[in-house]
Design a protein around this motif. Sequence first.
Motif, mmCIF file in Angstrom:
data_model
loop_
_atom_site.group_PDB
_atom_site.id
_atom_site.type_symbol
_atom_site.label_atom_id
_atom_site.label_comp_id
_atom_site.label_asym_id
_atom_site.label_seq_id
_atom_site.Cartn_x
_atom_site.Cartn_y
_atom_site.Cartn_z
ATOM 1 N N LEU A 224 35.767 86.744 -26.287
ATOM 2 C CA LEU A 224 35.326 88.087 -25.824
ATOM 3 C C LEU A 224 34.350 88.640 -27.056
ATOM 4 N N PRO A 225 34.441 88.050 -28.134
ATOM 5 C CA PRO A 225 32.906 88.519 -29.198
ATOM 6 C C PRO A 225 31.752 88.131 -28.853
ATOM 7 N N VAL A 226 31.364 87.072 -28.047
ATOM 8 C CA VAL A 226 30.284 86.315 -27.793
ATOM 9 C C VAL A 226 29.883 87.004 -26.304
ATOM 10 N N GLN A 227 30.784 87.879 -25.616
ATOM 11 C CA GLN A 227 30.511 88.402 -24.336
ATOM 12 C C GLN A 227 29.524 89.807 -24.602
ATOM 13 N N GLN A 228 28.420 89.594 -24.764
ATOM 14 C CA GLN A 228 27.245 90.536 -25.167
ATOM 15 C C GLN A 228 25.854 90.485 -24.161
ATOM 16 N N PRO A 229 25.933 91.229 -23.184
ATOM 17 C CA PRO A 229 24.804 91.057 -22.054
ATOM 18 C C PRO A 229 23.518 91.381 -22.934
ATOM 19 N N LEU A 230 22.586 91.013 -22.251
ATOM 20 C CA LEU A 230 21.144 91.203 -22.896
ATOM 21 C C LEU A 230 20.557 92.400 -22.147
ATOM 22 N N GLY B 201 29.003 82.026 -33.143
ATOM 23 C CA GLY B 201 29.456 83.574 -32.819
ATOM 24 C C GLY B 201 28.082 84.154 -32.170
ATOM 25 N N LEU B 202 27.298 83.291 -31.377
ATOM 26 C CA LEU B 202 25.791 83.872 -31.029
ATOM 27 C C LEU B 202 26.461 84.461 -29.562
ATOM 28 N N PRO B 203 25.716 85.483 -29.070
ATOM 29 C CA PRO B 203 26.119 86.059 -27.926
ATOM 30 C C PRO B 203 25.701 84.736 -26.633
ATOM 31 N N ILE B 204 26.641 84.902 -25.901
ATOM 32 C CA ILE B 204 26.326 84.024 -24.883
ATOM 33 C C ILE B 204 25.853 85.210 -23.583
ATOM 34 N N ARG B 205 24.657 85.062 -23.290
ATOM 35 C CA ARG B 205 23.942 86.332 -22.310
ATOM 36 C C ARG B 205 24.255 85.887 -20.987
ATOM 37 N N PHE B 206 24.030 84.604 -20.489
ATOM 38 C CA PHE B 206 24.218 84.201 -18.953
ATOM 39 C C PHE B 206 24.530 82.711 -18.911
ATOM 40 N N VAL B 207 25.465 82.624 -17.824
ATOM 41 C CA VAL B 207 25.905 81.186 -17.521
ATOM 42 C C VAL B 207 25.319 80.621 -16.096
ATOM 43 N N GLY B 208 24.980 79.735 -15.758
ATOM 44 C CA GLY B 208 24.521 79.116 -14.649
ATOM 45 C C GLY B 208 25.690 78.357 -13.964
ATOM 46 N N LEU B 209 25.860 79.146 -12.806
ATOM 47 C CA LEU B 209 27.030 78.675 -11.941
ATOM 48 C C LEU B 209 26.567 78.150 -10.451
ATOM 49 N N GLY B 210 25.393 78.015 -10.223
ATOM 50 C CA GLY B 210 24.902 77.388 -8.968
ATOM 51 C C GLY B 210 23.404 77.142 -9.151
ATOM 52 N N GLU B 211 22.992 76.806 -7.704
ATOM 53 C CA GLU B 211 21.543 76.609 -8.050
ATOM 54 C C GLU B 211 20.776 77.892 -7.218
ATOM 55 N N SER B 212 21.108 78.792 -6.589
ATOM 56 C CA SER B 212 20.441 80.005 -6.081
ATOM 57 C C SER B 212 19.921 80.985 -7.150
ATOM 58 N N ALA B 213 19.208 81.860 -7.036
ATOM 59 C CA ALA B 213 18.669 82.795 -8.139
ATOM 60 C C ALA B 213 19.778 83.787 -8.358
ATOM 61 N N THR B 214 20.888 84.142 -7.542
ATOM 62 C CA THR B 214 21.850 84.973 -7.775
ATOM 63 C C THR B 214 23.149 84.390 -8.797
ATOM 64 N N LEU C 244 22.767 82.837 -11.551
ATOM 65 C CA LEU C 244 22.691 83.267 -12.899
ATOM 66 C C LEU C 244 23.491 84.419 -13.273
ATOM 67 N N ARG C 245 24.591 84.429 -13.787
ATOM 68 C CA ARG C 245 25.419 85.592 -13.782
ATOM 69 C C ARG C 245 25.630 86.051 -15.553
ATOM 70 N N SER C 246 25.896 87.278 -15.760
ATOM 71 C CA SER C 246 26.132 87.784 -17.049
ATOM 72 C C SER C 246 27.449 86.827 -17.259
ATOM 73 N N PHE C 247 27.763 86.759 -18.714
ATOM 74 C CA PHE C 247 28.781 86.016 -19.132
ATOM 75 C C PHE C 247 30.132 86.959 -18.941
ATOM 76 N N ASP C 248 31.155 86.617 -18.684
ATOM 77 C CA ASP C 248 32.362 87.595 -18.469
ATOM 78 C C ASP C 248 33.648 86.563 -18.771
ATOM 79 N N ALA C 249 34.107 86.816 -20.168
ATOM 80 C CA ALA C 249 35.010 85.936 -20.835
ATOM 81 C C ALA C 249 36.178 85.786 -19.877
ATOM 82 N N ARG C 250 36.646 86.898 -19.321
ATOM 83 C CA ARG C 250 37.924 86.909 -18.717
ATOM 84 C C ARG C 250 37.806 86.123 -17.532
ATOM 85 N N ALA C 251 36.600 86.384 -16.834
ATOM 86 C CA ALA C 251 36.352 85.627 -15.508
ATOM 87 C C ALA C 251 36.227 84.258 -15.634
#
Length: 431
Positions: A211-217, A396-409, A411-418
């Motif tokens: 949760l502390p690193v869940q900081q969207p850009l 403790g650096l913010p995790i802005r995005f995570v890549g969950l596939g190949e399509s453009a959509t 690349l999602r904002s990081f959600d700790a609980r999800a």
Amino acid sequence: MMRMRPGVPFMPLPLPAGRPRAGRPMAVAHGWMGPQRAVWLPVLASVHCLRSAAAMLKFWKKKTTETISEQPAEQATTPPADAHAADVVALDNASPVLDEARAELVAAEPDVVDEPPPAAVAAPAPARRSWRERLAGSGFAKGLSSLFVRHPKLDDDLLDELETILITADVGVEASTTLVEGLRKRMHKREFADADALLGALREALVAMLLPVQQPLEVAGHKPFVVLTVGINGVGKTTTIGKLARRWRDEGRQVLLAAGDTFRAAAVAQLKTWGERNNVPVIAQGQDADAASVIFDALQAARSRNADVLVADTAGRLHTQGGLMDELSKIARVMKKLDADAPHEVLMVIDGTTGQNAVSQVRQFQQIVGVTGLVVTKLDGTAKGGVMFALAREFGLPIRFVGLGESATDLRSFDARAFVDGLLPATLARG
């Protein structure tokens, strides 16, 4: 008197020539009333039908001739284009009986209504896959999901294997030990009634680490907002830049890309392809050009075009290559000549399959260029995923995005609980 077969009309026929034998009636003499009656009666019926048909044909031919002769001279002199069609028209107009029959036929036929073709139904857009579907192949998720199946009983053996899974999933020794020891103390205090309770406590502990690193850009506060992407070779920097450009363009922002990776072959062409796909302009020079010069020109262009965001690509380099690492500091110094606060975000892209080596990479890049945010890619494959927890605990650096596939959509904002929900089920499956 001669008896006739019911339904057979009587038509007199001329008898055969010759005189009958004396003492016998004419009909008997010629076989009309004798044993041959059964043979002659069908013959009489057939002859009657043939004569009736001949008389009807003669009548229609006569009526057709009279109808044609009554037409005007100018129409009679013009031969019809189709003789058969003319005969049909003449016959149709020749008799009111046919008109009545034609009217009955038309009335009997149902009206054919030309219905418009059904409107084409647009194919529904493919549903966006959930985090759990994307992370199902993770080694971390597989190990945790099967742990409680193998050890349904709450004891120290269960926690010992849990610690092993966390360490092998790249969570890190220190983080794994701290997490398991906290659960062990609570278990000895009998805070967990069953395995589901322990699973819920594990989920909450993992979420608390992230949760502390869940900081969207937020690309606001500066115009243009300059994003400098860094990372080692093959982590997906250029692809991530293309997805970020699509994301911000869809938000209505004016985006500009800088092809600063002049070292890798075809890197400039790859970024231009992403620019064309997303309708985003790309500032580029030839291969082997000075990367700092390219990004400087791109920043000038972004300022003159009043762009909202400038995303600069850089060449991939190992954190052990001192010369290339120094080039990153040069790029940052050159941009500060135009904007003292640039770059406003140094986004480091990390391959999720790297493991604990990612910790060393972040440490080196942070010392040289000052990393301010992370993007972890390729988590939808066989990545262990535990490196997320190690990075969160170490830097403790913010995790802005995570890549969950190949399509453009994907690349999602990081959600700790999800993310944790994708690794662990909410409850254990009962067999």
